[in-house]
Design an enzyme around this catalytic site. Structure first.
Site, short mmCIF file in Angstrom:
data_model
loop_
_atom_site.label_atom_id
_atom_site.label_comp_id
_atom_site.label_asym_id
_atom_site.label_seq_id
_atom_site.Cartn_x
_atom_site.Cartn_y
_atom_site.Cartn_z
N GLN A 79 0.83 -1.21 0.00
CA GLN A 79 0.00 0.00 0.00
C GLN A 79 0.86 1.26 0.00
OE1 GLN A 79 -2.25 1.75 3.40
NE2 GLN A 79 -4.04 1.15 2.21
N CYS A 110 -6.25 7.26 5.06
CA CYS A 110 -5.59 7.63 6.31
C CYS A 110 -6.03 9.04 6.71
CB CYS A 110 -4.08 7.56 6.18
SG CYS A 110 -3.25 7.96 7.73
N GLY A 234 -10.34 -4.80 10.60
CA GLY A 234 -9.19 -4.08 11.13
C GLY A 234 -9.01 -4.30 12.62
N ARG A 235 -9.50 -3.34 13.42
CA ARG A 235 -9.18 -3.33 14.85
C ARG A 235 -9.56 -4.61 15.57
NH1 ARG A 235 -12.51 1.79 15.85
NH2 ARG A 235 -13.56 0.78 14.12
C1 LIG Z 1 -3.97 1.58 14.27
C2 LIG Z 1 -4.56 1.70 12.89
C3 LIG Z 1 -3.72 1.84 11.80
C4 LIG Z 1 -4.24 1.94 10.51
N1 LIG Z 1 -3.39 2.02 9.44
C5 LIG Z 1 -3.88 1.99 8.18
C6 LIG Z 1 -3.02 1.93 7.04
O1 LIG Z 1 -1.78 1.88 7.15
N2 LIG Z 1 -3.60 1.91 5.81
C7 LIG Z 1 -4.96 1.95 5.64
O2 LIG Z 1 -5.45 1.92 4.51
N3 LIG Z 1 -5.79 1.99 6.69
C8 LIG Z 1 -5.28 2.00 7.95
N4 LIG Z 1 -6.14 1.96 9.01
C9 LIG Z 1 -7.61 1.85 8.78
C10 LIG Z 1 -8.05 0.40 8.73
O3 LIG Z 1 -7.49 -0.28 7.63
C11 LIG Z 1 -9.57 0.29 8.63
O4 LIG Z 1 -10.01 0.94 7.47
C12 LIG Z 1 -10.29 0.90 9.84
O5 LIG Z 1 -9.65 0.54 11.05
C13 LIG Z 1 -11.76 0.50 9.88
O6 LIG Z 1 -11.90 -0.88 10.03
P1 LIG Z 1 -12.24 -1.55 11.46
O7 LIG Z 1 -13.48 -0.87 11.98
O8 LIG Z 1 -12.44 -2.99 11.16
O9 LIG Z 1 -11.06 -1.27 12.36
C14 LIG Z 1 -5.65 1.91 10.31
C15 LIG Z 1 -6.49 1.76 11.42
C16 LIG Z 1 -5.97 1.65 12.70
C17 LIG Z 1 -6.91 1.46 13.87
#
Ligand SMILES: Cc1cc2nc3c(=O)[nH]c(=O)nc-3n(C[C@H](O)[C@H](O)[C@H](O)COP(=O)(O)O)c2cc1C
Length: 338
Positions: A79, A110, A234-235
Site C-alpha cells: 500500500q 488515512c 481491522g481493529r
Molecule cells: C492503528 C490503525 C492503523 C491503521 N493504518 C492503516 C493503514 O496503514 N492503511 C490503511 O489503509 N488503513 C489503515 N487503518 C484503517 C483500517 O485499515 C480500517 O479501514 C479501519 O480501522 C476501519 O476498520 P475496522 O473498523 O475494522 O477497524 C488503520 C487503522 C488503525 C486502527
C-alpha cells in the site's frame, strides 16, 4: 486446501482471491508476523502497512522493513501513501522490481492530520485530479493490479466515494475497498454500510466493505446487506485473528491462543530484533484480555523487556490458564515460513 479445485470468491484483475475475509492494513499492527498468522487462519490476502513514498524515495531504511513478506503469504499488496502521483508511480515501479508484490494499493483513507493535511491518504479525496493522475500513472508503471482503499469522503457535505471510485476504475483500478466513514468522523461514529452496498451496485470491479466488523455475525451481515465481494477486518483482528477462520474469540481454546502468542513473539523478534519485545505487547494484552489476569501479573508481563524472560512469563501465564507445552500445533505456523 486445494485452491485449484475451488472457484475464486473474487478476481482482482486476473488475480484470483479465495476467501471473503481480509486483514485490513494497519500501521503498527499488520506487520509481517501478524499478517502471516492471519493468512494461516484464513485471511484471503495481505496488504502491507502503508509505505510513505516520500520517505521511500528518500531511502529511509524503515520503509523497506515494512515491505518484508513471506513467499507463502502471497497474494501480497503493497500500500502506497503520498500526495504526488509521479512519485507514487516511480516508487511503485521500484517496489515492483525489488519486492515483486502481487498488487499495489493506494491509500485514500488515512485520516491522521499530518497525512490528510498534506493531501495524502483521505486528503486525496479532495483532489479528483490527483486521483485520476495517480491511478493512470501507477497502473502504467507496474504490471500488477492496482487497487484503492478509501472513505466515504472528506466530510458529510462531500460524500464523493462513488465519483472517485469510478474515476479510479476508469484509470485502471481493479478493486475498491470502502471504509464507511469520512475524514471528519475519524473513528468516533459508527461506520455506515449502506454506502458500501450503493458502491457495489455502481461498480463493475469488486468492492470490499470495511468498518466496525467485530464478530462473525457482523461479517456475515455486511456481506448480506451490501452484497460486497469481501470484508476487511481491522481493529477487531488484533484480539481475534481467529475471525479469519470464521470464529469469535469466545470459541477459541486457550491452547490455540497460546500457540499464536508464542509463535508471534518468536517471529517478531526474529524478523525485527532491533525493535525488541515492545511491539508484541499490544497483542499479548489483547490475547490475554478475556482471562482476567491479576493486575500485578499483567504489569510484569507488559513491562518485561527481555525476550527469553518474556517467553518464560508467557509460558507460565498460559500454563496457569490450562494451556500445555507438549500439545501438537493446531495450526503449524512454521509451514511455509521462509
Ligand atoms: C492503528 C490503525 C492503523 C491503521 N493504518 C492503516 C493503514 O496503514 N492503511 C490503511 O489503509 N488503513 C489503515 N487503518 C484503517 C483500517 O485499515 C480500517 O479501514 C479501519 O480501522 C476501519 O476498520 P475496522 O473498523 O475494522 O477497524 C488503520 C487503522 C488503525 C486502527
Amino acid at each position: 486446501m486445494d485452491q485449484a479445485a475451488l472457484s475464486p470468491n473474487l478476481m482482482i484483475g486476473e488475480l484470483p482471491i479465495y476467501g471473503q475475509l481480509i486483514l485490513a492494513p494497519m500501521d503498527g499492527l499488520s506487520d509481517a508476523s501478524f499478517r502471516w498468522i492471519t493468512r494461516k487462519l484464513g485471511s484471503a490476502y495481505s496488504v502491507s502497512e502503508f509505505i510513505n513514498t516520500l520517505d521511500y524515495a528518500n531511502q529511509k531504511s524503515y520503509e523497506k522493513k515494512r515491505l518484508l513478506f513471506r513467499e507463502a503469504e502471497r497474494p501480497f499488496a503493497v500500500q502506497l501513501l503520498d500526495n504526488d502521483a509521479v512519485r507514487m508511480a516511480e516508487c511503485a515501479a521500484r517496489i515492483e522490481e525489488e519486492f515483486h508484490p502481487d498488487m499495489i494499493d493506494i491509500n485514500m483513507g488515512c485520516s491522521a492530520k499530518s497525512v490528510a493535511g498534506r493531501g495524502a491518504g483521505v486528503g486525496m479525496m479532495r483532489n479528483p485530479q490527483l486521483v485520476r493522475d495517480t491511478f493512470r500513472l501507477v497502473t502504467q508503471a507496474v504490471n500488477v493490479p492496482v487497487t484503492a482503499k478509501m472513505r466515504l469522503g472528506w466530510d458529510e457535505t462531500s460524500h464523493n466515494f462513488i465519483e472517485l471510485s469510478e474515476l479510479a476504475v476508469e484509470n485502471g483500478a481493479k478493486l475498491v475497498a470502502l471504509h464507511g466513514r469520512t475524514q471528519k468522523n475519524s473513528f468516533n461514529k459508527p461506520a455506515r454500510w449502506a454506502q458500501i452496498g450503493e458502491l457495489k451496485r455502481r461498480l463493475n470491479v469488486p468492492v470490499i466493505g470495511n468498518g466496525d466488523v467485530k464478530s462473525v455475525a457482523d461479517a456475515k451481515r455486511m456481506l448480506e446487506e451490501t452484497d460486497c465481494d469481501a470484508v476487511m477486518v481491522g481493529r477487531a483482528a488484533k484480539a481475534n485473528p481467529w475471525i479469519f477462520s470464521w470464529r469469535d474469540r469466545d470459541e477459541v481454546p486457550v491452547q490455540e491462543v497460546y500457540q499464536v502468542a508464542r509463535f508471534q513473539l518468536e517471529d517478531m523478534i526474529r524478523l525485527q530484533p532491533e525493535r525488541g519485545v515492545m511491539p508484541f505487547r499490544k497483542y499479548l494484552k489483547a490475547y490475554l484480555d478475556p482471562y482476567e489476569i491479576p493486575r500485578e501479573q499483567m504489569k510484569t508481563l507488559l513491562t518485561s523487556n527481555e525476550p527469553e524472560a518474556l517467553t518464560k512469563l508467557v509460558d507460565d501465564t498460559f500454563f496457569s490458564l490450562g494451556a500445555r507445552a507438549e500439545e501438537q500445533q493446531i495450526i503449524d505456523y512454521s509451514i511455509g515460513n521462509e
